[in-house]
Design a protein around this motif. Structure first.
Motif, PDB file in Angstrom:
ATOM      1  N   UNK A 142       0.844  -1.202   0.000  1.00 62.13           N
ATOM      2  CA  UNK A 142       0.000   0.000   0.000  1.00 62.13           C
ATOM      3  C   UNK A 142       0.869   1.238   0.000  1.00 62.13           C
ATOM      4  N   UNK A 143       0.277   2.372  -0.329  1.00 59.89           N
ATOM      5  CA  UNK A 143       1.051   3.620  -0.373  1.00 59.89           C
ATOM      6  C   UNK A 143       1.541   4.004   1.023  1.00 59.89           C
ATOM      7  N   UNK A 144       2.525   4.897   1.054  1.00 59.56           N
ATOM      8  CA  UNK A 144       3.027   5.414   2.318  1.00 59.56           C
ATOM      9  C   UNK A 144       1.861   6.024   3.096  1.00 59.56           C
ATOM     10  N   UNK A 151       4.719   2.316  -2.164  1.00 58.38           N
ATOM     11  CA  UNK A 151       4.259   1.105  -2.848  1.00 58.38           C
ATOM     12  C   UNK A 151       4.978   0.873  -4.170  1.00 58.38           C
ATOM     13  N   UNK A 165      -3.839  -5.533  -0.377  1.00 56.21           N
ATOM     14  CA  UNK A 165      -3.626  -4.165  -0.871  1.00 56.21           C
ATOM     15  C   UNK A 165      -4.376  -3.188   0.018  1.00 56.21           C
ATOM     16  N   UNK A 214      -8.387   8.574   0.461  1.00 63.47           N
ATOM     17  CA  UNK A 214      -8.174   8.742  -0.987  1.00 63.47           C
ATOM     18  C   UNK A 214      -9.476   8.545  -1.779  1.00 63.47           C
ATOM     19  N   UNK A 240     -12.787  10.037  -2.636  1.00 68.43           N
ATOM     20  CA  UNK A 240     -13.598  11.254  -2.540  1.00 68.43           C
ATOM     21  C   UNK A 240     -14.763  11.281  -3.515  1.00 68.43           C
ATOM     22  N   UNK A 252     -15.388   7.713  -9.038  1.00 69.68           N
ATOM     23  CA  UNK A 252     -14.296   7.171  -9.855  1.00 69.68           C
ATOM     24  C   UNK A 252     -13.146   6.658  -8.991  1.00 69.68           C
ATOM     25  N   UNK A 253     -12.981   7.236  -7.783  1.00 67.24           N
ATOM     26  CA  UNK A 253     -11.898   6.793  -6.896  1.00 67.24           C
ATOM     27  C   UNK A 253     -12.106   5.344  -6.436  1.00 67.24           C
ATOM     28  N   UNK A 261     -13.562   3.033  -8.182  1.00 64.88           N
ATOM     29  CA  UNK A 261     -13.181   2.230  -9.341  1.00 64.88           C
ATOM     30  C   UNK A 261     -11.655   2.112  -9.400  1.00 64.88           C
ATOM     31  N   UNK A 262     -10.979   3.218  -9.106  1.00 66.32           N
ATOM     32  CA  UNK A 262      -9.509   3.255  -9.134  1.00 66.32           C
ATOM     33  C   UNK A 262      -8.917   2.230  -8.158  1.00 66.32           C
ATOM     34  N   UNK A 286      -9.516  -1.373  -9.274  1.00 64.50           N
ATOM     35  CA  UNK A 286      -8.618  -1.732 -10.369  1.00 64.50           C
ATOM     36  C   UNK A 286      -7.175  -1.837  -9.897  1.00 64.50           C
ATOM     37  N   UNK A 287      -6.814  -1.017  -8.921  1.00 63.99           N
ATOM     38  CA  UNK A 287      -5.427  -1.057  -8.472  1.00 63.99           C
ATOM     39  C   UNK A 287      -5.083  -2.423  -7.879  1.00 63.99           C
TER      40      UNK A 287
END
Lengths: 247, 247
Positions: free
Chosen positions: B7-9, B107, B130, B136, B138, B141-142, B144-145, B148-149
């Motif tokens: 995962x991201x920082x 990540x 993940x 993140x 909001x 579409x987020x 969906x992001x 997909x990630x």
């Protein structure tokens, strides 16, 4: 017009910003440079806008943060100023032919942090160039991965995104890369032969790609030799005029 | 069995590694902890394997690198030792019920660097979790992001990947998030109403998702309260037995 370079650390964003800018200037255009990386030490161009004037990852590390924490924290601190940056970039756009945006060293800082997303949402029709270096392409599924990653950036930032292989001066046989990246049918035929679950997923994903978005053409660029700069210039111009049809 | 947190920082990997490990130990399992982050200062768990014994981002920064460059360079230096790490992790797996892998702070260091990809390719059937934090998310579409990630990670690392929303103790109405993440039809119906190009792309991508991969269920986790730990344990167990069917 605004061109944004996005890519992982080491993909060549900063070098390309400098050398593509120089190329544009040599061709008679006026260029503004924007540095959005709080962690960069030296820049090979003179920035007109520079986030380091407000916050640097260095100063935050001196407060006791580790490098990852400091990078995230620096964008947390920049976030309240995002609309100032939007204004400053818009002003730069009015005063010059091109504005080149050099984004944070780590791509995810830009894609996942609200600072990057809000900045891009408020800029008019920026073209995003997604830079990837050839060394991350080792097997057929990797080509599918970078093709899809371009789409993920488009989905996240809401900007037209063009995939661009950087550092093409470092590869021996560019045509081997081009075959996979330019010819989706060839790539799919190769993916179909992969017996793994990963290969199957890649095959399914790449087969679906043409239905998801018109297949954007891939750029091949060397910041060192200037190869591909004319393609990038043409594409930026086409994007500016037609807003989006880059097939 | 091996569980990898990606995962991201700031998404909560390290905190979750510590608290999920403690939960497992309290339930009678033996747990090995692996730290793959060269840039972390303090860990809330005692690592059995720690890349910082070989390389730290700190030492590299002292050589004059910036934080981003130092992080990339640290994995360049670890790369020749990747097979040693594979052996050590396999040994840890033989000696304990669970091996928890805490991955690099950023990540993309794990997803784009050969060190991460080669490590994961050589581990037997690891489950990748993940992690994404609610801040993140909001707009439709987020969602969906992030859906997909998870698939992108699976494509890149070749491991079964489960999306998990972290820090659920920080959100007021979890059901609002769950509606978008658990019910793809609801999400698609909302995306269909978005007038932007970004909304259209999200709609197309999310509509295609069920054809690309069986829709993995999403986990909802709090490292603070322990909520969702039982789900994660069940899922890791199911993955270990059935190898992949996590619908």
């Amino acid at each position: 017009m605004i061109v944004t370079f996005v890519g992982t650390a080491g993909s060549g964003k900063t070098t390309l910003t400098a050398s593509f800018g120089r190329y544009l200037e040599e061709n008679g255009y006026s260029v503004s440079y924007v540095n959005l990386d709080t962690g960069v030490k030296r820049l090979p161009y003179e920035p007109d806008v520079d986030v380091r004037q407000d916050v640097t990852a260095w100063d935050i590390m001196e407060e006791g943060y580790g490098p990852n924490g400091a990078i995230v924290e620096s964008y947390d601190r920049l976030l309240p100023r995002v609309s100032n940056y939007v204004s400053t970039i818009l002003e730069a756009e009015r005063g010059s032919d091109y504005v080149l945006l050099d984004t944070p060293g780590q791509m995810e800082t830009f894609l996942f942090h609200e600072f990057g997303v809000r900045l891009m949402e408020n800029l008019p029709e920026p073209l995003t160039v997604y830079l990837f270096s050839p060394d991350i392409l080792r097997k057929p599924a990797d080509f599918c991965f970078v093709r899809f990653f371009g789409l993920m950036i488009e989905l996240r930032l809401g900007t037209t995104t063009v995939p661009a292989m950087s550092k093409i001066d470092t590869v021996e046989r560019l045509e081997d890369y081009r075959r996979y990246l330019d010819d989706m049918e060839y790539l799919n035929a190769r993916l179909k032969l992969e017996p793994s679950m990963q290969g199957l997923l890649a095959y399914r994903m790449c087969s679906a790609l043409p239905e998801l978005a018109p297949p954007t053409r891939v750029l091949y660029i060397s910041a060192k030799t200037g190869e591909g700069f004319d393609d990038l210039e043409t594409l930026a111009y086409e994007h500016h005029c037609t807003c989006g049809d880059l097939t």
